[in-house]
Design a protein around this motif. Sequence first.
Motif, PDB file in Angstrom:
ATOM      1  N   HIS B 151       0.832  -1.200   0.000  1.00 54.20           N
ATOM      2  CA  HIS B 151       0.000   0.000   0.000  1.00 54.20           C
ATOM      3  C   HIS B 151       0.875   1.263   0.000  1.00 54.20           C
ATOM      4  CE1 HIS B 151      -3.576   2.411   1.476  1.00 54.20           C
ATOM      5  NE2 HIS B 151      -2.576   3.178   1.869  1.00 54.20           N
ATOM      6  N   GLU B 152       1.848   1.296   0.905  1.00 50.78           N
ATOM      7  CA  GLU B 152       2.699   2.486   1.006  1.00 50.78           C
ATOM      8  C   GLU B 152       3.582   2.641  -0.226  1.00 50.78           C
ATOM      9  OE1 GLU B 152       2.040   4.688   3.099  1.00 50.78           O
ATOM     10  OE2 GLU B 152       0.678   3.440   4.233  1.00 50.78           O
ATOM     11  N   HIS B 155       1.748   4.346  -2.944  1.00 48.74           N
ATOM     12  CA  HIS B 155       1.788   5.807  -2.774  1.00 48.74           C
ATOM     13  C   HIS B 155       3.099   6.365  -3.323  1.00 48.74           C
ATOM     14  CE1 HIS B 155      -1.837   6.231  -0.527  1.00 48.74           C
ATOM     15  NE2 HIS B 155      -1.417   5.663   0.587  1.00 48.74           N
ATOM     16  N   HIS B 160       1.712   9.786  -5.322  1.00 49.98           N
ATOM     17  CA  HIS B 160       0.477  10.340  -4.786  1.00 49.98           C
ATOM     18  C   HIS B 160       0.718  11.643  -4.044  1.00 49.98           C
ATOM     19  CE1 HIS B 160      -1.619   6.162  -4.934  1.00 49.98           C
ATOM     20  NE2 HIS B 160      -1.572   6.768  -6.089  1.00 49.98           N
ATOM     21  N   VAL B 164      -1.715  14.946  -3.714  1.00 50.18           N
ATOM     22  CA  VAL B 164      -2.142  15.479  -2.418  1.00 50.18           C
ATOM     23  C   VAL B 164      -1.691  16.931  -2.265  1.00 50.18           C
ATOM     24  CG1 VAL B 164      -1.829  15.247   0.075  1.00 50.18           C
ATOM     25  CG2 VAL B 164      -2.268  13.220  -1.319  1.00 50.18           C
ATOM     26  N   GLU B 192      -5.952   6.700  -1.525  1.00 46.41           N
ATOM     27  CA  GLU B 192      -6.011   5.570  -0.579  1.00 46.41           C
ATOM     28  C   GLU B 192      -6.626   4.339  -1.260  1.00 46.41           C
ATOM     29  OE1 GLU B 192      -4.476   5.360   2.203  1.00 46.41           O
ATOM     30  OE2 GLU B 192      -3.875   7.447   2.081  1.00 46.41           O
ATOM     31  N   ILE B 212      -5.714  -3.346   7.720  1.00 47.28           N
ATOM     32  CA  ILE B 212      -6.337  -2.072   8.103  1.00 47.28           C
ATOM     33  C   ILE B 212      -6.931  -2.188   9.501  1.00 47.28           C
ATOM     34  CG2 ILE B 212      -8.228  -0.466   7.594  1.00 47.28           C
ATOM     35  CD1 ILE B 212      -7.790  -1.024   4.634  1.00 47.28           C
ATOM     36  N   ARG B 237     -13.030   2.895   3.291  1.00 48.27           N
ATOM     37  CA  ARG B 237     -12.059   1.973   2.684  1.00 48.27           C
ATOM     38  C   ARG B 237     -12.432   0.523   2.988  1.00 48.27           C
ATOM     39  NH1 ARG B 237      -6.477   3.711   5.002  1.00 48.27           N
ATOM     40  NH2 ARG B 237      -5.731   1.868   3.923  1.00 48.27           N
TER      41      ARG B 237
END
Lengths: 126, 256
Positions: B151-152, B155, B160, B164, B192, B212, B237
Amino acid sequence: MTRRDHLERAVLECLWDHPDGLTAPEVVDLLAERQPALTTVHTVLDRLRAKDMVLRERDGRVYRHRAVRSREEMTAQAMLAVLQDSADHHLALSMFVRSVSSADAESLRKALGAGEKDRPTRRRPS
Amino acid sequence: MSPELAGRILMPLAVIALLWPVPVLLSRARWTSRAPRAAAVTWVVYALVTAYVLLLTLALSADSWLIAGLLLLWMLGRLLQTVYTLRGSQRRHQDALAMVAIYDPELRVHIIDDDRALAYCLPNGSQPMVVVTRGCLELADDTELRAILAHERSHAQNRHDLLVAGFLAWQRIFPFVPSCRVAAAAVGAATEAWADDEAAAHVSHDVTLRAIMRLGSGVPGGLDGVGWEPDAATLARVRRLLSQMPESRRFALQNP
């Protein structure tokens, strides 16, 4: 991390181990394995001062350097910056889940606040 | 229709539409949750078009380029100011990490020695850094950790941070226009969802969900009966990931 970061960190770790402060030649002695030049250590100390991580005080004819924050305080401060990020986006990082409770942030703030009072007032480098 | 009429009536109407109903409808559109990348691209196009139409309308209706020029300066100034202040605080944070974090070359993450479980992606020029705490490594099991890191890394790889930061500037350019805040929140949610999709593709939907819940609740081991109240964005999410899973898997997750 670059070589420069490594040396900065090694110097800061010396200062963490010696809360009473060190002169630049003492730092050179402590880092004997790396064999840094005295001028290099001076440069690194100046850079750490520019980052507000180290302060120096005149002690007779020499300057003594001390870490502004302990390792724990620096860690706590970094954590707090991350936890406080949501409101004003001052870091604009992407956190996996905003999980840590506000009580956690509060306890970090308190811990840092207490540390702040014990610390001697910082002087601007002359 | 005369060009004058278009300039005096249609263009201002277009500006109003772009600053209010369009972003509100776009933020509520269902498809954006299924296609987060397309949603992010749409938001970028929306912001560029809105800025362009607004500047053009001002230039045409005020019969002078002065006001439009001032607005353009304001926009560029706010954008630069946002980038500059973000870079400053990010660099200070990075300086601190260089002193207290340990880089793990195997996981390719920076580890902070702290009990609290956190994982994040810190913008850093062209190479955003993935940072986790010791608490996170202890709390998540191996597969959950893979989901978190995937996930990270999504980004980081998809930059990302630019999206942002861009929409943070957008929100600051028009601080009194509520839809700009809506746009920034929607873009945040899209990034996300995008990263969740890549994590789910890397491991699976249920492991990503578990990760999560794990980091959200801070509870190790099984997750039955965990009292956890996620915030609205996290709940969205969770619901989104659940809705993408086949019925049988969803059942298994809820009744292990």
